[in-house]
Design a protein around this motif. Structure first.
Motif, PDB file in Angstrom:
ATOM      1  N   ALA A 181       0.826  -1.210   0.000  1.00  0.00           N
ATOM      2  CA  ALA A 181       0.000   0.000   0.000  1.00  0.00           C
ATOM      3  C   ALA A 181       0.859   1.259   0.000  1.00  0.00           C
ATOM      4  O   ALA A 181       0.471   2.284  -0.570  1.00  0.00           O
ATOM      5  N   ARG A 212       1.275   0.891  -5.736  1.00  0.00           N
ATOM      6  CA  ARG A 212       0.923  -0.262  -4.883  1.00  0.00           C
ATOM      7  C   ARG A 212       1.527  -1.569  -5.393  1.00  0.00           C
ATOM      8  O   ARG A 212       0.896  -2.622  -5.333  1.00  0.00           O
ATOM      9  N   PHE A 237      -6.612  -3.518  -0.827  1.00  0.00           N
ATOM     10  CA  PHE A 237      -6.510  -2.192  -0.226  1.00  0.00           C
ATOM     11  C   PHE A 237      -7.706  -1.927   0.685  1.00  0.00           C
ATOM     12  O   PHE A 237      -7.559  -1.356   1.772  1.00  0.00           O
ATOM     13  N   GLU A 238      -8.879  -2.359   0.280  1.00  0.00           N
ATOM     14  CA  GLU A 238     -10.082  -2.171   1.091  1.00  0.00           C
ATOM     15  C   GLU A 238      -9.998  -2.982   2.386  1.00  0.00           C
ATOM     16  O   GLU A 238     -10.379  -2.491   3.464  1.00  0.00           O
ATOM     17  N   ARG A 276      -7.684  -1.086   4.591  1.00  0.00           N
ATOM     18  CA  ARG A 276      -8.330   0.118   5.086  1.00  0.00           C
ATOM     19  C   ARG A 276      -9.290  -0.200   6.238  1.00  0.00           C
ATOM     20  O   ARG A 276      -9.341   0.515   7.235  1.00  0.00           O
ATOM     21  N   GLN A 277     -10.014  -1.310   6.136  1.00  0.00           N
ATOM     22  CA  GLN A 277     -10.958  -1.691   7.182  1.00  0.00           C
ATOM     23  C   GLN A 277     -10.263  -2.267   8.412  1.00  0.00           C
ATOM     24  O   GLN A 277     -10.755  -2.132   9.534  1.00  0.00           O
ATOM     25  N   ALA A 337      -6.962  -1.651   9.404  1.00  0.00           N
ATOM     26  CA  ALA A 337      -5.950  -0.780  10.008  1.00  0.00           C
ATOM     27  C   ALA A 337      -6.385  -0.134  11.322  1.00  0.00           C
ATOM     28  O   ALA A 337      -5.595  -0.135  12.287  1.00  0.00           O
TER      29      ALA A 337
END
Length: 177
Positions: free
Chosen positions: A66, A71, A123-124, A127-128, A130
């Motif tokens: 990321a 990426r 990536f999603e 993101r969720q 992290a």
């Protein structure tokens, strides 16, 4: 480590040398360090397994991807950044590919080279995941240390890491295996 009752003799052809056994205080520090590292790794691994169904090392790979331009990273560079063997990386990337979080792409200028590329789905997931991971790190480490202790810990670990990454040719480092 304290001196064993009967210390082993050096291998044939080696000069005998005096072992520098740890003092009681050094032994206390070493054992505390190892216990802390083991418990922290287990704590973070359990949190990530619970929240995202992945081990801590996989999360670290997703983070490295990321943060990379477009990426993506060459597999050899990703192994170096993650401080793992190429074999372990290949296995991890295969699992991440199966989840749809990473894909491999051939290197256009090197027929043997490959890129690991973080997908939108990966990536999603990152993101969720992290926020929970950052909170677990904060509670386990930073909330327990003063700003001075945090600074000291960073300096100490940087010195240790630098000492374990020799730059001479033929160095035995995980990502070179």
């Amino acid at each position: 480590m304290k001196a064993p009752a009967s210390a082993p003799t050096p291998a044939s052809g080696q000069e005998p040398h005096e072992t520098r056994w740890l003092t009681d205080e050094e032994q206390r520090v070493w054992r505390s360090f190892m216990e802390g590292v083991t418990l922290l790794d287990d704590h973070l691994d359990r949190q990530l397994q619970r929240d995202a169904g992945m081990p801590h090392v996989y999360y670290g790979l997703l983070v490295k991807l990321a943060e990379a331009p477009r990426r993506q990273l060459r597999m050899t560079e990703l192994a170096m950044l993650a401080k793992i063997t190429r074999s372990r990386l290949s296995h991890a990337i295969a699992r991440l590919e199966k989840n749809g979080w990473v894909r491999r792409e051939d290197c256009p200028d090197d027929k043997r080279g490959q890129f690991a590329v973080l997908t939108e789905e990966g990536f999603e997931v990152l993101r969720q995941t992290a926020p929970g991971h950052v909170e677990a790190v904060r509670q386990a480490v930073f909330d327990r240390l003063s700003p001075e202790q945090q600074k000291s810990l960073g300096e100490i670990m940087r010195i240790v890491a630098e000492g374990l990454q020799p730059t001479e040719a033929g160095a035995d480092l995980p990502w070179l295996r």
